[in-house]
Design a protein around this motif. Structure first.
Motif, PDB file in Angstrom:
ATOM      1  N   GLY A   1      93.688  30.131  -4.241  1.00 28.32           N
ATOM      2  CA  GLY A   1      93.710  30.638  -5.607  1.00 28.32           C
ATOM      3  C   GLY A   1      92.539  31.579  -5.868  1.00 28.32           C
ATOM      4  N   LYS A   2      92.090  31.658  -7.102  1.00 29.82           N
ATOM      5  CA  LYS A   2      91.010  32.569  -7.474  1.00 29.82           C
ATOM      6  C   LYS A   2      89.674  32.040  -6.953  1.00 29.82           C
ATOM      7  CE  LYS A   2      93.461  34.117 -11.591  1.00 29.82           C
ATOM      8  NZ  LYS A   2      93.487  34.221 -13.058  1.00 29.82           N
ATOM      9  N   LEU A   3      88.911  32.952  -6.312  1.00 33.64           N
ATOM     10  CA  LEU A   3      87.637  32.561  -5.707  1.00 33.64           C
ATOM     11  C   LEU A   3      86.565  33.587  -6.044  1.00 33.64           C
ATOM     12  CD1 LEU A   3      88.781  31.553  -2.092  1.00 33.64           C
ATOM     13  CD2 LEU A   3      88.119  29.996  -3.939  1.00 33.64           C
ATOM     14  N   GLY A   4      85.338  33.080  -6.218  1.00 26.51           N
ATOM     15  CA  GLY A   4      84.192  33.954  -6.359  1.00 26.51           C
ATOM     16  C   GLY A   4      83.796  34.529  -5.009  1.00 26.51           C
ATOM     17  N   GLU A   5      82.936  35.526  -5.029  1.00 30.96           N
ATOM     18  CA  GLU A   5      82.554  36.204  -3.790  1.00 30.96           C
ATOM     19  C   GLU A   5      81.847  35.255  -2.830  1.00 30.96           C
ATOM     20  OE1 GLU A   5      79.287  39.467  -2.907  1.00 30.96           O
ATOM     21  OE2 GLU A   5      81.014  40.365  -3.927  1.00 30.96           O
ATOM     22  N   GLN A   6      81.004  34.376  -3.343  1.00 27.98           N
ATOM     23  CA  GLN A   6      80.252  33.468  -2.480  1.00 27.98           C
ATOM     24  C   GLN A   6      81.190  32.464  -1.786  1.00 27.98           C
ATOM     25  OE1 GLN A   6      77.017  31.526  -4.471  1.00 27.98           O
ATOM     26  NE2 GLN A   6      76.253  30.519  -2.623  1.00 27.98           N
ATOM     27  N   ALA A   7      82.135  31.913  -2.566  1.00 29.10           N
ATOM     28  CA  ALA A   7      83.082  30.956  -1.986  1.00 29.10           C
ATOM     29  C   ALA A   7      83.984  31.636  -0.959  1.00 29.10           C
ATOM     30  CB  ALA A   7      83.921  30.327  -3.090  1.00 29.10           C
ATOM     31  N   LEU A   8      84.400  32.865  -1.256  1.00 27.25           N
ATOM     32  CA  LEU A   8      85.256  33.603  -0.336  1.00 27.25           C
ATOM     33  C   LEU A   8      84.513  33.935   0.955  1.00 27.25           C
ATOM     34  CD1 LEU A   8      88.006  34.913   0.107  1.00 27.25           C
ATOM     35  CD2 LEU A   8      87.169  36.964  -1.054  1.00 27.25           C
TER      36      LEU A   8
ATOM     37  N   GLY B   1      95.711  47.965  -3.764  1.00 28.04           N
ATOM     38  CA  GLY B   1      96.565  47.211  -4.676  1.00 28.04           C
ATOM     39  C   GLY B   1      96.929  45.832  -4.192  1.00 28.04           C
ATOM     40  N   PHE B   2      96.230  45.308  -3.167  1.00 27.24           N
ATOM     41  CA  PHE B   2      96.567  43.993  -2.621  1.00 27.24           C
ATOM     42  C   PHE B   2      95.649  42.890  -3.138  1.00 27.24           C
ATOM     43  CE2 PHE B   2      97.895  46.823   1.035  1.00 27.24           C
ATOM     44  CZ  PHE B   2      99.228  46.832   0.645  1.00 27.24           C
ATOM     45  N   ALA B   3      94.535  43.239  -3.767  1.00 33.65           N
ATOM     46  CA  ALA B   3      93.605  42.255  -4.328  1.00 33.65           C
ATOM     47  C   ALA B   3      93.161  42.721  -5.708  1.00 33.65           C
ATOM     48  CB  ALA B   3      92.397  42.059  -3.412  1.00 33.65           C
ATOM     49  N   HIS B   4      92.834  41.756  -6.572  1.00 28.85           N
ATOM     50  CA  HIS B   4      92.466  42.076  -7.952  1.00 28.85           C
ATOM     51  C   HIS B   4      91.295  41.185  -8.365  1.00 28.85           C
ATOM     52  CE1 HIS B   4      96.387  44.071  -8.033  1.00 28.85           C
ATOM     53  NE2 HIS B   4      96.864  42.960  -7.506  1.00 28.85           N
ATOM     54  N   THR B   5      90.615  41.594  -9.419  1.00 28.41           N
ATOM     55  CA  THR B   5      89.472  40.817  -9.915  1.00 28.41           C
ATOM     56  C   THR B   5      89.706  40.393 -11.356  1.00 28.41           C
ATOM     57  OG1 THR B   5      88.349  42.874 -10.573  1.00 28.41           O
ATOM     58  CG2 THR B   5      87.780  41.933  -8.428  1.00 28.41           C
ATOM     59  N   GLN B   6      89.121  39.250 -11.705  1.00 30.93           N
ATOM     60  CA  GLN B   6      89.170  38.752 -13.076  1.00 30.93           C
ATOM     61  C   GLN B   6      87.751  38.434 -13.523  1.00 30.93           C
ATOM     62  OE1 GLN B   6      91.582  35.295 -13.727  1.00 30.93           O
ATOM     63  NE2 GLN B   6      90.905  35.029 -15.835  1.00 30.93           N
ATOM     64  N   GLU B   7      87.367  38.952 -14.690  1.00 30.73           N
ATOM     65  CA  GLU B   7      86.028  38.709 -15.230  1.00 30.73           C
ATOM     66  C   GLU B   7      86.045  37.443 -16.078  1.00 30.73           C
ATOM     67  OE1 GLU B   7      82.693  40.822 -18.143  1.00 30.73           O
ATOM     68  OE2 GLU B   7      84.564  41.868 -17.616  1.00 30.73           O
ATOM     69  N   VAL B   8      85.118  36.540 -15.782  1.00 29.01           N
ATOM     70  CA  VAL B   8      84.990  35.283 -16.540  1.00 29.01           C
ATOM     71  C   VAL B   8      83.598  35.259 -17.164  1.00 29.01           C
ATOM     72  CG1 VAL B   8      85.078  32.768 -16.453  1.00 29.01           C
ATOM     73  CG2 VAL B   8      86.519  34.131 -14.905  1.00 29.01           C
ATOM     74  N   PRO B   9      83.476  35.467 -18.493  1.00 27.94           N
ATOM     75  CA  PRO B   9      82.145  35.469 -19.140  1.00 27.94           C
ATOM     76  C   PRO B   9      81.495  34.094 -19.097  1.00 27.94           C
ATOM     77  CG  PRO B   9      83.844  36.451 -20.545  1.00 27.94           C
ATOM     78  CD  PRO B   9      84.548  35.762 -19.433  1.00 27.94           C
TER      79      PRO B   9
ATOM     80  N   LYS C   1      76.134  39.047 -16.650  1.00 30.52           N
ATOM     81  CA  LYS C   1      76.082  37.596 -16.530  1.00 30.52           C
ATOM     82  C   LYS C   1      77.465  36.982 -16.293  1.00 30.52           C
ATOM     83  CE  LYS C   1      72.076  37.208 -19.611  1.00 30.52           C
ATOM     84  NZ  LYS C   1      71.549  36.609 -20.859  1.00 30.52           N
ATOM     85  N   SER C   2      78.475  37.829 -16.115  1.00 34.06           N
ATOM     86  CA  SER C   2      79.844  37.336 -15.921  1.00 34.06           C
ATOM     87  C   SER C   2      80.087  36.981 -14.463  1.00 34.06           C
ATOM     88  CB  SER C   2      80.864  38.383 -16.372  1.00 34.06           C
ATOM     89  OG  SER C   2      80.746  38.635 -17.750  1.00 34.06           O
ATOM     90  N   ILE C   3      81.073  36.121 -14.256  1.00 36.72           N
ATOM     91  CA  ILE C   3      81.531  35.773 -12.909  1.00 36.72           C
ATOM     92  C   ILE C   3      82.806  36.576 -12.624  1.00 36.72           C
ATOM     93  CG2 ILE C   3      82.365  33.907 -11.421  1.00 36.72           C
ATOM     94  CD1 ILE C   3      80.861  31.964 -13.246  1.00 36.72           C
ATOM     95  N   PHE C   4      82.882  37.191 -11.460  1.00 37.59           N
ATOM     96  CA  PHE C   4      84.068  37.961 -11.072  1.00 37.59           C
ATOM     97  C   PHE C   4      84.790  37.222  -9.949  1.00 37.59           C
ATOM     98  CE2 PHE C   4      81.372  41.037 -13.141  1.00 37.59           C
ATOM     99  CZ  PHE C   4      82.273  41.815 -13.876  1.00 37.59           C
ATOM    100  N   LEU C   5      86.048  36.889 -10.229  1.00 37.97           N
ATOM    101  CA  LEU C   5      86.863  36.141  -9.272  1.00 37.97           C
ATOM    102  C   LEU C   5      87.886  37.063  -8.619  1.00 37.97           C
ATOM    103  CD1 LEU C   5      87.602  32.962 -11.440  1.00 37.97           C
ATOM    104  CD2 LEU C   5      85.765  33.286  -9.772  1.00 37.97           C
ATOM    105  N   TRP C   6      88.052  36.879  -7.307  1.00 35.26           N
ATOM    106  CA  TRP C   6      89.067  37.624  -6.565  1.00 35.26           C
ATOM    107  C   TRP C   6      90.355  36.808  -6.515  1.00 35.26           C
ATOM    108  CZ3 TRP C   6      88.493  42.550  -5.256  1.00 35.26           C
ATOM    109  CH2 TRP C   6      87.202  43.069  -5.095  1.00 35.26           C
TER     110      TRP C   6
END
Length: 625
Positions: A486-493, A515-523, A532-537
């Protein structure tokens, strides 16, 4: 129905390629502006009324538009039929498919229908009769070679048309043919409301009943195009008529096959049914997959199974509004027995080819022949979520060369001793045990195909292949990790992929651009500060499919545009090659330099159109099959 820009542009270029600039200009105007009257088409296209009417006649003749007539003003409004326009690119594949299944005569009839568009049967018969009369006129061919006719009589033409109509590759024009699906649905809604619900719909039960009545009405409209097929079915179908004729032979001589089919109504107007053609193209594609992954003999068996299971399948993707099944109908999965398949397999086919040569003690018969009575439930279609190699899993394969030779000899002998039905079962079991699940063993000696999950798996395989070609093996591995976790942060990935941070960032950026990967911003807080947001792939499969489809259309448009530029560049040479005294004798009549340029253009044209056909294979898998 909304159409993406790239598809609209490609359909317009196809109309221009086949029917000329005037119909293409009218078509482009309708694509850009939507439903329009002749007056508005003239206004937006800058064409006069006569030009617009000529363009609309060509488009309507080839089923490339819909129209509705306003009941009050009597003015017609036109809109595009983009599905028919796109299917023009598949003309060559359709003709090849018909040639393989119905012979040169069937191909010739389909080719003429592709060229003529919707055609009255009497007009088609008259055109063929004129060609037959001309070929039989010896005076007309005193100095020229007499052409070889594919269709040699009216009876043969009638027989070929009957076979194509029974196969649903040809259907009939009716009163609602040129109304769009949206307009037909609105009309059926009104009729159902007026007849069954004059006081309105009240309650859940009434709503369900309303939807059922609408579905019934839409099914009736769709069945109107099958009137000729139903009339032929009343005579028992082509195969039954021929069996009866063989049983009624006199003096050991069977009747002529062409005379067994009933005469078709000459007033009926017919056209090509692209929906059924796409079903047949899907079957060919599936057989090709089996040929490549398992073997040609198994592919041939699969082709015979597909022919029997797709007889009553009219379209690849059922309409959710019309093709709803009751729980009882859903349980009745169409299936075919081993003996029914064996009856269609040619006796010249050696079924021992392609069967594994393993000793019986090494095979779990109960596991191989297990029954799966129900179709698999929806689940993630992607396979091989990790890259681990399973080559050395459970089991000892350290046999000596002598032991392997002995096992091979024993296997060959055991296969040869099998009966022909048992040999056929082995091929069907190979298909059932394949990773894609080409076949489901649904009952004792019964087989079926679950097309929806099968095509989902093949689409997933195609997507994985494209990701690997575009972003490499690492990109595919990262995609599979994101699908699994599922959605993962850069460190976990980074921790899961075991990649350096710089390499991971570079690869993920490459995948995002593709177009094969996307990011979601989580404040982290209510201020939503990007620093200060977390960006998930994450990976969105449907979004990846949509992006791929748009890129495919854009590439096809580019191919046609390049071809047009090449035509303009070699305009003088091409006009010379079209001259009647040069055509067919270009090498002898043209100068060496001109002929070299002409040959180069033909080679480039062939390569560009081959690229368009290859991309269409991907598009068909992603959105049509």
């Amino acid at each position: 129905m909304a159409v993406i820009k790239e598809k609209a542009e490609f359909c317009t270029l196809m109309v221009d390629e086949l029917y000329g600039q005037l119909p293409a200009r009218v078509y482009a105007t309708l694509f850009q502006r939507g439903k329009l009257s002749i007056r508005l088409i003239c206004q937006f296209s800058k064409l006069n009324a006569r030009q617009v009417k000529n363009g609309l006649c060509v488009l309507q003749q080839h089923n490339l538009l819909f129209y509705t007539v306003d009941a009050n003003s009597g003015e017609a409004e036109y809109s595009v039929n983009h599905e028919y326009a796109y299917n023009l690119v598949r003309a060559g594949k359709i003709l090849e498919m018909v040639d393989n299944s119905y012979g040169p005569a069937g191909r010739d009839v389909m080719q003429n229908l592709l060229l003529l568009g919707q055609t009255r049967i009497s007009d088609l018969v008259a055109a063929y009769q004129a060609k037959i009369n001309l070929a039989n006129d010896n005076d007309a061919w005193l100095n020229d070679k007499k052409p070889e006719l594919v269709i040699k009589s009216k009876a043969q033409l009638n027989s070929v048309l009957c076979r194509l109509i029974e196969a649903e590759l040809i259907d009939v024009i009716h009163s609602k043919t040129f109304q769009s699906a949206h307009e037909i649905e609105k009309q059926v809604h009104r009729e159902v409301m007026d007849v069954y619900f004059p006081n309105g719909i009240k309650g859940t039960k009434a709503k369900v009943e309303f939807e059922q009545k609408v579905a019934e009405g839409l099914r009736k409209v769709r069945e109107e195009s099958k009137t000729l097929k139903r009339k032929l079915a009343q005579n028992g179908g082509a195969s039954k008529r021929r069996k009866l004729a063989v049983g009624n032979e006199t003096n050991g001589a069977p009747e002529e096959e062409e005379d067994l089919d009933p005469a078709l109504d000459p007033r009926q107007v017919i056209r090509i049914n692209y929906e059924k053609c796409i079903v047949e193209l899907r079957s060919r594609r599936l057989v090709q997959y089996v040929n490549e992954t398992i073997g040609e003999t198994t592919g041939y068996v699969y082709g015979q199974l597909l022919k029997q299971l797709t007889k009553n399948i009219s379209r690849c993707r059922p309409d959710p509004l019309i093709d709803t099944l009751t729980p009882e109908e859903a349980k009745e999965t169409p299936s075919v027995t081993t003996n029914e398949i064996l009856d269609k397999v040619k006796t010249s086919i050696d079924l021992t080819l392609g069967i594994g040569k393993m000793p019986s003690k090494s095979i779990s018969k109960s596991a191989a022949e297990r029954l799966t009575p129900f179709a698999p439930k929806d689940k993630i279609p992607f396979m091989n979520q990790d890259d681990s190699d399973d080559d050395d899993e459970d089991g000892d394969y350290s046999d000596s060369d002598e032991e392997m030779d002995t096992k091979k000899e024993n296997g060959d002998a055991s296969v040869a001793r099998m009966s022909r039905p048992e040999q056929l079962r082995q091929h069907l079991l190979l298909l059932a045990e394949s990773q894609a699940g080409f076949v489901r063993h649904c009952g004792e000696d019964e087989w079926t195909i679950d097309f929806k999950p099968l095509m989902e798996k093949l689409r997933a395989t195609e997507l994985d292949s494209i990701i690997e070609q575009t972003c490499g093996r690492q990109g595919l591995r990262l995609t599979r990790i994101l699908r699994t976790k599922g959605k993962l942060g850069e460190q976990a990935l980074q921790s899961l992929s075991l990649m350096r941070k710089v390499d991971l960032q570079q690869k993920m950026l490459e995948m995002r651009l593709a177009g094969f990967a996307h990011t979601q911003e989580v404040p982290r807080d209510n201020k939503a500060d990007p620093k200060k947001s977390i960006f998930l792939w994450y990976c969105d499969t449907e979004q990846a499919y949509s992006g791929l489809i748009a890129k495919c259309y854009a590439t096809m448009v580019h191919c046609l545009q390049v071809l047009e530029v090449r035509r303009q560049k070699e305009k003088a040479v091409l006009s010379l090659a079209r001259r009647t005294n040069v055509k067919g004798k270009e090498k002898d009549m043209m100068r060496d330099e001109s002929y070299a340029r002409f040959a180069k253009f033909l080679k480039d044209e062939k390569l560009l159109m081959a690229e368009v056909m290859r991309i269409d294979d991907t598009l068909a898998l992603l959105q049509d099959f």
